[in-house]
Design an enzyme around this catalytic site. Structure first.
Site, PDB file in Angstrom:
ATOM      1  N   ASP A 227       8.476   2.673   7.785  1.00  0.00           N
ATOM      2  CA  ASP A 227       8.874   3.982   7.288  1.00  0.00           C
ATOM      3  C   ASP A 227       7.960   5.091   7.794  1.00  0.00           C
ATOM      4  OD1 ASP A 227      10.233   5.824   5.553  1.00  0.00           O
ATOM      5  OD2 ASP A 227       8.593   5.626   4.129  1.00  0.00           O
TER       6      ASP A 227
ATOM      7  N   ASN B 209       0.398  -4.945   5.537  1.00  0.00           N
ATOM      8  CA  ASN B 209       1.111  -4.237   4.467  1.00  0.00           C
ATOM      9  C   ASN B 209       2.536  -4.764   4.393  1.00  0.00           C
ATOM     10  OD1 ASN B 209       1.396  -1.752   2.602  1.00  0.00           O
ATOM     11  ND2 ASN B 209       3.107  -1.494   4.006  1.00  0.00           N
ATOM     12  N   GLU B 210       2.918  -5.205   3.210  1.00  0.00           N
ATOM     13  CA  GLU B 210       4.307  -5.551   2.893  1.00  0.00           C
ATOM     14  C   GLU B 210       4.949  -6.518   3.877  1.00  0.00           C
ATOM     15  OE1 GLU B 210       6.769  -2.194   1.927  1.00  0.00           O
ATOM     16  OE2 GLU B 210       5.593  -1.765   0.140  1.00  0.00           O
TER      17      GLU B 210
ATOM     18  N   ASN C  53       2.023  -2.679  -3.825  1.00  0.00           N
ATOM     19  CA  ASN C  53       2.813  -1.451  -3.801  1.00  0.00           C
ATOM     20  C   ASN C  53       3.949  -1.592  -4.809  1.00  0.00           C
ATOM     21  OD1 ASN C  53       1.191  -0.857  -1.631  1.00  0.00           O
ATOM     22  ND2 ASN C  53       2.734  -1.292  -0.078  1.00  0.00           N
TER      23      ASN C  53
ATOM     24  N   TYR D  84       7.018   0.657  -7.074  1.00  0.00           N
ATOM     25  CA  TYR D  84       7.716   1.944  -7.190  1.00  0.00           C
ATOM     26  C   TYR D  84       8.636   2.038  -8.401  1.00  0.00           C
ATOM     27  CZ  TYR D  84       5.813   3.482  -2.769  1.00  0.00           C
ATOM     28  OH  TYR D  84       4.950   3.887  -1.780  1.00  0.00           O
TER      29      TYR D  84
ATOM     30  N   TYR E 170      12.310   3.652  -6.734  1.00  0.00           N
ATOM     31  CA  TYR E 170      13.327   2.774  -6.123  1.00  0.00           C
ATOM     32  C   TYR E 170      14.036   1.926  -7.172  1.00  0.00           C
ATOM     33  CZ  TYR E 170      11.394   4.180  -1.642  1.00  0.00           C
ATOM     34  OH  TYR E 170      10.980   4.926  -0.561  1.00  0.00           O
TER      35      TYR E 170
ATOM     36  N   GLU F 254       0.084   1.558  -3.675  1.00  0.00           N
ATOM     37  CA  GLU F 254       1.132   2.577  -3.495  1.00  0.00           C
ATOM     38  C   GLU F 254       1.931   2.710  -4.777  1.00  0.00           C
ATOM     39  OE1 GLU F 254       3.790   2.156  -0.131  1.00  0.00           O
ATOM     40  OE2 GLU F 254       2.152   1.532   1.195  1.00  0.00           O
TER      41      GLU F 254
ATOM     42  N   TRP G 189       0.864   7.008  -3.209  1.00  0.00           N
ATOM     43  CA  TRP G 189       1.605   7.146  -1.954  1.00  0.00           C
ATOM     44  C   TRP G 189       2.299   8.483  -1.987  1.00  0.00           C
ATOM     45  CZ3 TRP G 189       0.956   4.695   2.366  1.00  0.00           C
ATOM     46  CH2 TRP G 189       1.880   4.894   3.403  1.00  0.00           C
TER      47      TRP G 189
ATOM     48  N   LYS H  36       6.735  11.902  -0.329  1.00  0.00           N
ATOM     49  CA  LYS H  36       5.931  11.420  -1.461  1.00  0.00           C
ATOM     50  C   LYS H  36       4.515  11.994  -1.432  1.00  0.00           C
ATOM     51  CE  LYS H  36       8.503   7.222  -2.432  1.00  0.00           C
ATOM     52  NZ  LYS H  36       9.244   7.045  -1.168  1.00  0.00           N
TER      53      LYS H  36
HETATM   54  C1  GCB Z   1       6.336   1.393   0.995  1.00  0.00           C
HETATM   55  C2  GCB Z   1       5.695   1.344   2.344  1.00  0.00           C
HETATM   56  C3  GCB Z   1       5.457   2.741   2.901  1.00  0.00           C
HETATM   57  C4  GCB Z   1       6.659   3.637   2.624  1.00  0.00           C
HETATM   58  C5  GCB Z   1       6.849   3.743   1.118  1.00  0.00           C
HETATM   59  C6  GCB Z   1       8.065   4.606   0.725  1.00  0.00           C
HETATM   60  O1  GCB Z   1       6.298   0.460   0.252  1.00  0.00           O
HETATM   61  O2  GCB Z   1       4.500   0.612   2.368  1.00  0.00           O
HETATM   62  O3  GCB Z   1       5.214   2.628   4.286  1.00  0.00           O
HETATM   63  O4  GCB Z   1       6.532   4.890   3.205  1.00  0.00           O
HETATM   64  O5  GCB Z   1       7.054   2.476   0.593  1.00  0.00           O
HETATM   65  O6  GCB Z   1       7.892   5.796   0.507  1.00  0.00           O
HETATM   66  O7  GCB Z   1       9.152   4.069   0.697  1.00  0.00           O
END
Ligand code: GCB
Length: 577
Positions: free
Chosen positions: A162, A397-398, A448, A450, A454, A486, A531, A550
Site C-alpha cells: 500500500d 511486515n504483514e 497491526n 484496524y 477496516y 499500526e 499509522w 491515515k
Molecule cells: C497495513 C499496512 C500498511 C497500510 C495500512 C493501511 O496494515 O501495513 O502498509 O498502509 O495497513 O492504511 O491500510
C-alpha cells in the site's frame, strides 16, 4: 560497508544534481551513452518529476547518465563508486564497462573502479534502473494468480503493498577514495554497561596490506596488530554518558591503519553511543529502564521528490516528532536513508529498523524469495548495526504467517539476525493476531490492528472492546510484550463531524485516543505506533482518496486535529524511562 567519509586519507564527493534520463524503449545499447529524453534529479524518484503518465508509471528499464572529471591529484588512489540506493534494481557502467548490479532498492552498493576510471578524460557513468518485482524479489510483486488483486492491479505490475512503488536513483551517488595499499573495510561497535563504566568492543576488517591499527577515543589510545586482515579491541569509558531518548550522547573513535614503519595508510572516525537494549519479562529496557514506544509508522514520501532523500523534509519531520513528544518510529516498510538514521542518532529518537519485506505471501514464496530476504536482511544489519538509535530489528511486515510454510522461513530469518547481532531484540510485524504461527522466534510481538476502520467501521465503542479482546488472546498465546505497530483511520483534513463519522478529524481523534486508552490498560503493551506519521502516495484506488490519508500530519507536514491531543498525551511518558 562503512559510510563514506572525507578524512586526512580519504576524499569524497557526491555526484548529485541533474543527470540525463531515457526510458529503455528498444533493445539498443545505452551503456555507452544515449540521447536523453529528459533531465532528471538525483537523488529523487523519477515518477512525479514528469507530467506524462507514460513516464510516471514506467516500470521497465530506464537509464541515467552523467559525466565526471577526476582531479589529477587523486590519480594514485583507490577509487570507489558508491550508490546509496537504486530502486528496485540498479546496473552500473563506467565508460561503457559493466561494473555489476544490485537488487532490493534500499541498501547501498559500491564498485572499486580504480582500474577503469580515467584521469585524463571525462568519464561516463550510466545506470540502468528497473522496478519490476516478482515472486522471487523482496518485496514480492506481480503475484498474478493472487486471489486478492494487489493495490496496483491493472495499473502497475500487481504490487501487493500500500504505497506507490517509486523508482530511480533515490539516494546519493558518491565517489570516494582510499589509499591503494590498505584501507578499513568494516568496523563493528558494540557496547556494554556495568555501573558507570561503558565497555566499547570494536572488531573490523582491513583490506590490503597493513601492520597495525590505533584507536583513539577521548583520553584512551589502544594499539593492536592487524592479524588475518582483522582486529578486535576493547576499552572502557569511565563515567560513560549513555545514549538515551532525547539524550543523544555520542562518542567518536578515530581509527588509524598503519604500515610496519608507522606510516598512516587510512584514517576513519566511527561514531557510536553507549547504551543497552533488552527485553525482560513484559518490558523493553533501554539502559536497564523500561521504555514505552510512542510514535508512528512512516514512509519516505513527499511531493515531487517521492522517496528521494530530502534533507529539508527529514529535518521538518524530526522537528514535528519532537513537537508532538514522540520518542520513536518504525522504518516502515524498508530501510530508510542512512542520513536519516544518523539524524536519529544525533537527536535521540528510537528506531525499529525494518527489512523491505512487506506482504510476503506464502502462496507464492520459493527458496529464491527466502534467499533474497536473507540477503537484504544481512545487508540491512551490516549497514545499520553501529547506529545507537536502531534499538530493534523488524524482519518483515504483514506476511501470511497463519500458514505453516511460514514457520521454517521465519525461523531462518530470526537465526540469521541473531547470528549477526546479539545486542538488539528482534520483532516481526503481524496482521494475523492470535493466528500468527511464527512469534516464538521473536522477542517482541509487533501487530497491526484496524478496529474501527477496516472492521467495525464507525463503531468506536465496539472497536475498543474488539481491541481488548484481540490483545488478551494474543498475550495469552504468545506471552511476550506487544507493540501495537499500526492502528488508525483515514482522515480528510478539514472534514468535521459531530458526532464523529469516518474520514472526519473528530473520528480519527476519538478512535486513536479510545484505542490508546485500551492499550494503556494492558500492562504487557509496550508501545503505540500510529499509522501513519503523514499522509502518503499510493496507487489509485477507490479506498485511497489521493493516497493513504491515515497521517496524523498531512503530506505537506501540517498537523491534523489528533496531533494536538497526542502532543498532550505524550508529554508525560507512560512509564518513566
Ligand atoms: C497495513 C499496512 C500498511 C497500510 C495500512 C493501511 O496494515 O501495513 O502498509 O498502509 O495497513 O492504511 O491500510
Amino acid at each position: 560497508m562503512i559510510y563514506p567519509q572525507r578524512t586526512r586519507t580519504r576524499d569524497l564527493f557526491e555526484l548529485n544534481g541533474i543527470w540525463d534520463f531515457a526510458r529503455e524503449l528498444d533493445q539498443g545499447d545505452y551503456s555507452n551513452g544515449f540521447v536523453p529524453e529528459k533531465q532528471v534529479a538525483v537523488p529523487s524518484s523519477y515518477n512525479d518529476l514528469f507530467t506524462e503518465e507514460e513516464f510516471r508509471m514506467h516500470h521497465a528499464g530506464v537509464w541515467y547518465a552523467r559525466k565526471v572529471t577526476m582531479p589529477k591529484m587523486l590519480k594514485d588512489e583507490r577509487v570507489v563508486l558508491r550508490f546509496n540506493s537504486v530502486s528496485y534494481r540498479g546496473e552500473a557502467f563506467l565508460n561503457g564497462q559493466r561494473l555489476g548490479s544490485h537488487e532490493t532498492g534500499y541498501t547501498p552498493f559500491e564498485f572499486d573502479v580504480t582500474d577503469i576510471i580515467d584521469f585524463e578524460n571525462e568519464n561516463l557513468i550510466t545506470v540502468r534502473v528497473e522496478n519490476i518485482l516478482s515472486a522471487e524479489t523482496v518485496p514480492m510483486g506481480n503475484l498474478q494468480n493472487s486471489p486478492e488483486p494487489g493495490q496496483f492491479a491493472g495499473q502497475y505490475p500487481d504490487t501487493p503493498f500500500d504505497f506507490f512503488p517509486y523508482a530511480g536513483i533515490q539516494r546519493p551517488v558518491m565517489i570516494y577514495t582510499t589509499s591503494k595499499t590498505a584501507w578499513l573495510d568494516k568496523v563493528v561497535v558494540t557496547t556494554d554497561v556495568a555501573g558507570t563504566t561503558g565497555t566499547v568492543n570494536l572488531t573490523g576488517e582491513v583490506a590490503g596490506s597493513a601492520a597495525k591499527a590505533i584507536f583513539q577515543c577521548l583520553e584512551t589510545t589502544v594499539e593492536t596488530p592487524i592479524a588475518d586482515g582483522g582486529f578486535s579491541v576493547s576499552f572502557d569509558i569511565e563515567n560513560a554518558k549513555l545514549w538515551d531518548v532525547y539524550q543523544p550522547n555520542l562518542y567518536y573513535v578515530k581509527i588509524q591503519i598503519l604500515d610496519a614503519t608507522g606510516n598512516m595508510l587510512d584514517e576513519y572516525t566511527q561514531r557510536f553511543g553507549v547504551r543497552t537494549v533488552e527485553v525482560k519479562g513484559d518490558r523493553i529496557l533501554l539502559n536497564g529502564k523500561p521504555v514505552y514506544f510512542q510514535g508512528f509508522g512512516r514512509h519516505e514520501d513527499f511531493h515531487i521528490s517521492g522517496k528521494g532523500l530530502n534533507h529539508a523534509v527529514n529535518v521538518r519531520d524530526h522537528e514535528l516528532l519532537k513537537w508532538i513528544n514522540a520518542n520513536s518510529y518504525r522504518t516502515t516498510h524498508y530501510p530508510y536513508s542512512e542520513e536519516l538514521i544518523q539524524l536519529c542518532d544525533e537527536q535521540g529518537i528510537l528506531l525499529i529498523s525494518e527489512a523491505p519485506a512487506v506482504s510476503i505471501n506464502f502462496e507464492f514464496v520459493t527458496q529464491k524469495t527466502l534467499d533474497a530476504h536473507l540477503k537484504v536482511l544481512a545487508e540491512l544489519i551490516e549497514r545499520d548495526r553501529n547506529y545507537p538509535s536502531v534499538v530493534m530489528w523488524s524482519v518483515a511486515n504483514e506476511a501470511t504467517t497463519n500458514r505453516p510454510e511460514s514457520i521454517p522461513y521465519f525461523k531462518a530469518l530470526s537465526e540469521l539476525v541473531r547470528s549477526m547481532d546479539a545486542t538488539r531484540p528482534v520483532t516481526m510485524i503481524t496482521c494475523k493476531a492470535e493466528e500468527d504461527m511464527v512469534m516464538e522466534f521473536f522477542d517482541v510481538v509487533g501487530v497491526n490492528l484496524y478496529p474501527g476502520w477496516y472492521h467495525l467501521p464507525g463503531q468506536i465503542a465496539s472497536a475498543k472492546d474488539d481491541l481488548r479482546e484481540t490483545l488478551e488472546k494474543m498475550y495469552a498465546k504468545f506471552k511476550k510484550p506487544i507493540l501495537i505497530t499500526e492502528f488508525g483511520a483515514d482522515t480528510i483534513p478539514g472534514l468535521h463531524s459531530l458526532p464523529a463519522e469516518q474520514w472526519s478529524e473528530e473520528y480519527q481523534t476519538e478512535l486513536i485516543l479510545g484505542l490508546i486508552e485500551v492499550m494503556r490498560d494492558l500492562d504487557y503493551v509496550v508501545g503505540e505506533h500510529i499509522w501513519n506519521f503523514a499522509d502518503f502516495r499510493t496507487a489509485q484506488n477507490f479506498v485511497r482518496v489521493g493516497g493513504n490519508k491515515k497521517g496524523a500530519f498531512t503530506r505537506d507536514r501540517q498537523p491534523k486535529m489528533v496531533c494536538h491531543f497526542l502532543k498532550k498525551l505524550w508529554a508525560e511518558p507512560r512509564y518513566n524511562a
